[in-house]
Design a protein around this motif. Structure first.
Motif, PDB file in Angstrom:
ATOM      1  N   HIS A 199      -4.576   0.637  -0.568  1.00 50.16           N
ATOM      2  CA  HIS A 199      -3.181   0.912  -0.946  1.00 50.16           C
ATOM      3  C   HIS A 199      -2.231   0.891   0.239  1.00 50.16           C
ATOM      4  N   PHE A 200      -2.719   1.254   1.425  1.00 48.58           N
ATOM      5  CA  PHE A 200      -1.803   1.405   2.556  1.00 48.58           C
ATOM      6  C   PHE A 200      -2.135   0.537   3.772  1.00 48.58           C
ATOM      7  N   LEU A 201      -3.300   0.796   4.382  1.00 51.10           N
ATOM      8  CA  LEU A 201      -3.582   0.078   5.626  1.00 51.10           C
ATOM      9  C   LEU A 201      -3.592  -1.433   5.401  1.00 51.10           C
ATOM     10  N   GLY A 202      -4.264  -1.875   4.335  1.00 54.38           N
ATOM     11  CA  GLY A 202      -4.357  -3.311   4.042  1.00 54.38           C
ATOM     12  C   GLY A 202      -2.987  -3.966   3.928  1.00 54.38           C
ATOM     13  N   PRO A 203      -2.151  -3.508   2.979  1.00 56.13           N
ATOM     14  CA  PRO A 203      -0.824  -4.124   2.847  1.00 56.13           C
ATOM     15  C   PRO A 203      -0.007  -4.097   4.135  1.00 56.13           C
ATOM     16  N   LEU A 204      -0.084  -2.993   4.890  1.00 53.77           N
ATOM     17  CA  LEU A 204       0.712  -2.893   6.121  1.00 53.77           C
ATOM     18  C   LEU A 204       0.237  -3.874   7.186  1.00 53.77           C
ATOM     19  N   VAL A 205      -1.088  -3.987   7.333  1.00 59.83           N
ATOM     20  CA  VAL A 205      -1.622  -4.915   8.340  1.00 59.83           C
ATOM     21  C   VAL A 205      -1.327  -6.358   7.924  1.00 59.83           C
ATOM     22  N   LEU A 206      -1.436  -6.636   6.628  1.00 56.74           N
ATOM     23  CA  LEU A 206      -1.101  -7.985   6.150  1.00 56.74           C
ATOM     24  C   LEU A 206       0.376  -8.287   6.410  1.00 56.74           C
ATOM     25  N   ALA A 207       1.231  -7.301   6.197  1.00 56.13           N
ATOM     26  CA  ALA A 207       2.665  -7.500   6.450  1.00 56.13           C
ATOM     27  C   ALA A 207       2.914  -7.739   7.934  1.00 56.13           C
ATOM     28  N   HIS A 208       2.149  -7.034   8.765  1.00 56.63           N
ATOM     29  CA  HIS A 208       2.291  -7.214  10.211  1.00 56.63           C
ATOM     30  C   HIS A 208       1.991  -8.669  10.596  1.00 56.63           C
ATOM     31  N   PHE A 209       0.925  -9.230  10.030  1.00 58.20           N
ATOM     32  CA  PHE A 209       0.532 -10.595  10.416  1.00 58.20           C
ATOM     33  C   PHE A 209       1.260 -11.682   9.637  1.00 58.20           C
ATOM     34  N   HIS A 210       1.577 -11.419   8.372  1.00 60.06           N
ATOM     35  CA  HIS A 210       2.125 -12.498   7.542  1.00 60.06           C
ATOM     36  C   HIS A 210       3.538 -12.245   7.018  1.00 60.06           C
ATOM     37  N   GLY A 211       4.149 -11.116   7.396  1.00 59.60           N
ATOM     38  CA  GLY A 211       5.514 -10.860   6.947  1.00 59.60           C
ATOM     39  C   GLY A 211       5.591  -9.877   5.789  1.00 59.60           C
ATOM     40  N   SER A 212       6.786  -9.321   5.610  1.00 58.55           N
ATOM     41  CA  SER A 212       6.974  -8.221   4.662  1.00 58.55           C
ATOM     42  C   SER A 212       6.748  -8.621   3.203  1.00 58.55           C
ATOM     43  N   GLU A 213       6.772  -9.924   2.919  1.00 61.02           N
ATOM     44  CA  GLU A 213       6.534 -10.358   1.541  1.00 61.02           C
ATOM     45  C   GLU A 213       5.172  -9.870   1.030  1.00 61.02           C
ATOM     46  N   MET A 214       4.232  -9.654   1.969  1.00 57.70           N
ATOM     47  CA  MET A 214       2.893  -9.217   1.571  1.00 57.70           C
ATOM     48  C   MET A 214       2.921  -7.863   0.855  1.00 57.70           C
ATOM     49  N   LEU A 215       3.952  -7.064   1.132  1.00 55.41           N
ATOM     50  CA  LEU A 215       4.020  -5.739   0.513  1.00 55.41           C
ATOM     51  C   LEU A 215       4.195  -5.836  -0.995  1.00 55.41           C
ATOM     52  N   LYS A 216       4.700  -6.978  -1.451  1.00 56.02           N
ATOM     53  CA  LYS A 216       4.916  -7.145  -2.895  1.00 56.02           C
ATOM     54  C   LYS A 216       3.611  -7.366  -3.649  1.00 56.02           C
ATOM     55  N   LEU A 217       2.518  -7.601  -2.897  1.00 54.70           N
ATOM     56  CA  LEU A 217       1.224  -7.805  -3.549  1.00 54.70           C
ATOM     57  C   LEU A 217       0.820  -6.599  -4.404  1.00 54.70           C
ATOM     58  N   SER A 218       1.295  -5.417  -3.996  1.00 55.10           N
ATOM     59  CA  SER A 218       0.882  -4.216  -4.736  1.00 55.10           C
ATOM     60  C   SER A 218       1.363  -4.277  -6.185  1.00 55.10           C
ATOM     61  N   ASN A 219       2.288  -5.179  -6.469  1.00 52.13           N
ATOM     62  CA  ASN A 219       2.746  -5.374  -7.836  1.00 52.13           C
ATOM     63  C   ASN A 219       1.628  -5.967  -8.700  1.00 52.13           C
ATOM     64  N   ASN A 220       0.777  -6.782  -8.075  1.00 49.71           N
ATOM     65  CA  ASN A 220      -0.316  -7.418  -8.808  1.00 49.71           C
ATOM     66  C   ASN A 220      -1.596  -6.607  -8.772  1.00 49.71           C
ATOM     67  N   PHE A 221      -1.704  -5.728  -7.766  1.00 50.69           N
ATOM     68  CA  PHE A 221      -2.931  -4.948  -7.617  1.00 50.69           C
ATOM     69  C   PHE A 221      -2.589  -3.468  -7.716  1.00 50.69           C
TER      70      PHE A 221
END
Lengths: 475, 68
Positions: free
Chosen positions: A163-185
């Motif tokens: 819920h937290f570390l994964g999305p944040l680290v993904l956002a760090h490497f690939h940009g803030s758009e990754m945070l929207k993934l939580s909408n699907n998961f």
């Protein structure tokens, strides 16, 4: 009112209007009583609740504004009913900017450390346990605290990672758009997915290797726990505190790689400083004349115009499609300790939908904003994006705004405005299709939903401001 | 009593002991590095957008103007 049969631990047939997201935790449930949110605590959670109350645990968290306040309404052998403080507008994780997400993660860790120090433990670490209120992250699931059992690992650890570390680290490497993934998961991004999306070099980082890559491997290997072996795993409290603290330190330092250029936004406007001041003066007069207490600024960038409103607002929602703009706004809120602004990320062409079981666990933006009923909606420099980038006809955007707010302050940039020109040029050979984009058509379409109260040209720009009032038949 | 309604993950439960050991080493080396930097006068002031992990647990409430 609905009648729902609760699971075994709570076999009561109740006539209470149970909230559609409140069915997972057998400790209790949330219901609405004449529009007021209340929470029932079941006997299975009485021991925990009483201990949390009598030990001053709740009180300390209330004092530090880390947990939503509540008062106890009634207590019987069957149920205890509490009433949490009303939070006027709930934002979801997929609507947070990077630093909001970060704060929510840090709050969860802070609470778990506090729990461990007081012989409790968070039984879940869902990002949906948190929302934003009074300018800061606040924990809203009062029944998430359970007794700590000596030498047990943190059962919500994996949930925290997904819920937290994964999305944040993904956002760090690939940009803030990754945070929207939580909408699907809704239950967190699978660890395997997180690991596969991270660059190879993260395997060389001991922190990321152990918390994500190794975790993904182990989860893959032990993906079936039919024997309940998870109960046998051991970890000292000191060990668990080490995990919590190292997660906290890492997340606290985590930044986005993408440059945050939004601070420069208002230097790039295509109109003069005088026009900017004039625009905000007109808005100020109109907002004051309507005795506005609550508003939403759709496409509100970093909150610049909301901050220039002189009237005392109870609550201002400021949303924008750009995560950087929302982040910039949020940093100002933190720095200035502002409590009345709630910023969030929203694409007006694709507002957050209702999701979860029965499509009812998380409400859509439209449902939430209709319930919030802002006195005024600000839509500045938005209509040309909706009409020209999104091809939304005037009538449809008028219906959208009319669905949630009685008064609309909308800015119309005319065809010869340089930004409108740029959008029109990008249409190439279809430019003529957008001939409808002019002031007359705008007024004609919006007049079916609204009455024009006032209309003012902004000198020094190619823009017109409108104060519109929704027609009675749409109220 | 854990009334748990989701799967904590067996792998995640077993692995936490190893993760805690790694975390312990990271925390220890960071604190050593911090002390060395402090000694050499190299420590930078941290960004204060977020507080540290500890919750203010003091009993006394500092209400200005309160004489009780």
């Amino acid at each position: 009112m609905s009648t729902i049969l609760r699971p075994k631990t709570n076999q009561v047939v109740t006539s209470k209007a149970i909230h559609s997201s409140s069915f997972r935790d057998p400790s209790g449930y949330v219901f609405t009583d004449n529009g007021v949110i209340k929470r029932v605590i079941n006997p299975v959670y009485f021991d925990q609740y009483k201990q949390l109350k009598s030990s001053g645990f709740f009180k300390t968290l209330f004092k530090n504004e880390l947990l939503v306040m509540h008062k106890e309404l009634s207590a019987s052998d069957d149920e205890i009913i509490i009433q949490p403080e009303n939070i006027p507008f709930i934002t979801y994780p997929y609507e947070w900017c990077f630093n909001q997400y970060k704060e929510a993660a840090l709050l969860t860790l802070k609470l778990q450390k506090f729990c461990l120090e007081h012989q409790f433990s968070l039984k879940d670490a869902s990002a949906f346990n948190i929302t934003f209120h009074n300018g800061k992250a606040i924990f809203i699931d009062t029944l998430s605290f359970d007794f700590y059992q000596e030498n047990t690992p943190w059962r919500a650890y994996k949930q925290f990672i997904t819920h937290f570390l994964g999305p944040l680290v993904l956002a760090h490497f690939h940009g803030s758009e990754m945070l929207k993934l939580s909408n699907n998961f809704l239950d967190g991004i699978p660890v395997k997915t997180i690991a596969s999306l991270l660059p190879f070099k993260t395997k060389l980082n001991p922190f990321l290797y152990s918390n994500i890559h190794l975790l993904a491997k182990f989860e893959d290997k032990h993906n079936e726990d039919y024997k309940g072996e998870a109960k046998a795993a051991e970890l000292s409290k000191k060990g668990q505190l080490n995990i919590i603290e190292s997660l906290y330190n890492y997340i606290k330092k985590l930044e986005l790689k993408e440059p945050s250029e939004w601070g420069e936004y208002y230097n790039k406007t295509n109109y003069t400083d005088d026009a900017f001041v004039l625009k905000s003066t007109i808005i100020n007069q109109w907002v004051a004349s309507l005795n506005t207490k609550t508003l939403i600024d759709v496409g509100g960038n970093d909150g610049t115009f909301v901050r220039r409103i002189a009237a005392t607002l109870q609550h201002a929602l400021v949303c924008d499609i750009d995560n950087n703009a929302v982040d910039f706004n949020y940093k100002q809120i933190k720095k200035n300790k502002e409590t009345y602004i709630t910023p969030f990320v929203l694409d007006v062409l694709n507002p957050s939908a209702a999701i979860g079981f029965n499509n009812q666990e998380r409400q859509s933006f439209i449902e939430r904003i209709a319930a919030f009923k802002p006195d005024v909606t600000l839509a500045l420099a938005v209509i040309h994006h909706m009409s020209l980038s999104g091809n939304v006809p005037f009538k449809n955007s008028a219906a959208f705004f009319a669905s949630f707010s009685k008064h609309l302050i909308i800015e119309f940039p005319e065809r010869d405005d340089s930004w409108v020109q740029r959008l029109l040029k990008s249409k190439g050979e279809f430019e003529s299709y957008f001939d409808f984009y002019n002031l007359d058509n705008f007024i004609a379409s919006y007049s079916s939903y609204y009455t024009i109260v006032e209309q003012k040209n902004i000198e020094g720009s190619k823009r017109t401001l409108f104060l519109l009032k929704r027609k009675d038949e749409y109220n | 009593m854990y009334s748990l309604y989701f799967d904590p993950g067996l792998g995640a439960m077993i692995l936490q002991a190893a993760i805690a050991a790694v975390a312990g080493i990271i925390l220890f080396s960071k604190s050593v590095m911090y002390k060395i930097k402090l000694l050499l006068g190299l420590s930078k002031k941290e960004d204060d957008l977020f507080d540290d992990i500890n919750v203010d647990d003091s009993e006394t409430e500092n209400k200005p103007g309160s004489d009780q």
